[in-house]
Design an enzyme around this catalytic site. Structure first.
Site, PDB file in Angstrom:
ATOM      1  N   CYS A  77      64.116  48.920   1.967  1.00  0.00           N
ATOM      2  CA  CYS A  77      64.413  49.047   3.401  1.00  0.00           C
ATOM      3  C   CYS A  77      64.050  47.797   4.201  1.00  0.00           C
ATOM      4  CB  CYS A  77      63.776  50.293   3.992  1.00  0.00           C
ATOM      5  SG  CYS A  77      61.971  50.313   3.981  1.00  0.00           S
ATOM      6  N   HIS A 126      59.039  53.330   6.410  1.00  0.00           N
ATOM      7  CA  HIS A 126      60.492  53.199   6.225  1.00  0.00           C
ATOM      8  C   HIS A 126      61.094  52.627   7.499  1.00  0.00           C
ATOM      9  CE1 HIS A 126      64.362  53.794   4.451  1.00  0.00           C
ATOM     10  NE2 HIS A 126      64.772  54.471   5.520  1.00  0.00           N
ATOM     11  N   HIS A 138      70.484  51.680   6.370  1.00  0.00           N
ATOM     12  CA  HIS A 138      69.197  51.551   5.684  1.00  0.00           C
ATOM     13  C   HIS A 138      69.356  51.679   4.181  1.00  0.00           C
ATOM     14  CE1 HIS A 138      67.956  56.023   5.119  1.00  0.00           C
ATOM     15  NE2 HIS A 138      69.261  55.946   5.251  1.00  0.00           N
TER      16      HIS A 138
END
Length: 167
Positions: A77, A126, A138
């Site tokens: 990510c 994240h 993402h």
């Protein structure tokens, strides 16, 4: 001749102080206008870079997730977000927490605009690139691929901050 010189001298004396007072007022205005103009120029440059970062991230859709990967070909990510912004001319640190701390401009959920970086979960573990209109690009997790998703209530519930790189 003396009368003309006296008249000329008087006009110079009269004009002198008025002209001396005018430049500071103009200088203040120019400085103020220059600050606004510089701020607008930075904002325009950031917006252009943000659009490029989103476009680059979108080109990675379908690439596999791999922990620690910074592309090309596979991403995690923060690697995807950092890679997209690097292509747009902005260098970011490597991890989600480092990126959040390093980028000074923090934004809210409602204040997010295209290109902002959105962070999720308590430890900001994240992140994704906001693509605008309620979507994010993402690299989700192991076994999955980079994708563009709709930001649902789940993501709003787990939202832990956002930043605007490039300012």
């Amino acid at each position: 001749m003396l009368t003309a010189t006296a008249a000329l001298g008087a006009s110079v004396l009269t004009a002198g102080p008025a002209e001396a007072a005018a430049p500071p007022q103009q200088a203040v205005f120019v400085t103020s206008a220059a600050k606004v103009s510089a701020k607008q120029a930075r904002a325009a440059k950031q917006k252009k870079r943000a659009a490029y970062a989103v476009k680059y991230a979108a080109k990675q859709i379908g690439d596999p997730y791999r922990y620690g990967a910074t592309g090309p070909g596979s991403w995690d990510c923060s690697g995807l977000a950092g890679g997209a912004w690097r292509k747009a001319g902005v260098k970011l640190p490597r991890t989600t927490q480092q990126i959040y701390r390093a980028v000074k401009k923090k934004v809210s959920w409602k204040g997010a605009v295209k290109g902002d970086l959105l962070f999720f979960y308590g430890g900001r573990t994240h992140m994704g690139v906001y693509a605008g209109h309620g979507y994010m690009i993402h690299a989700p997790s192991s076994g999955k691929r980079v994708k563009k998703i709709k930001l649902t209530k789940y993501y709003k519930r787990h939202f832990s901050g956002a930043v605007r790189p490039g300012l």
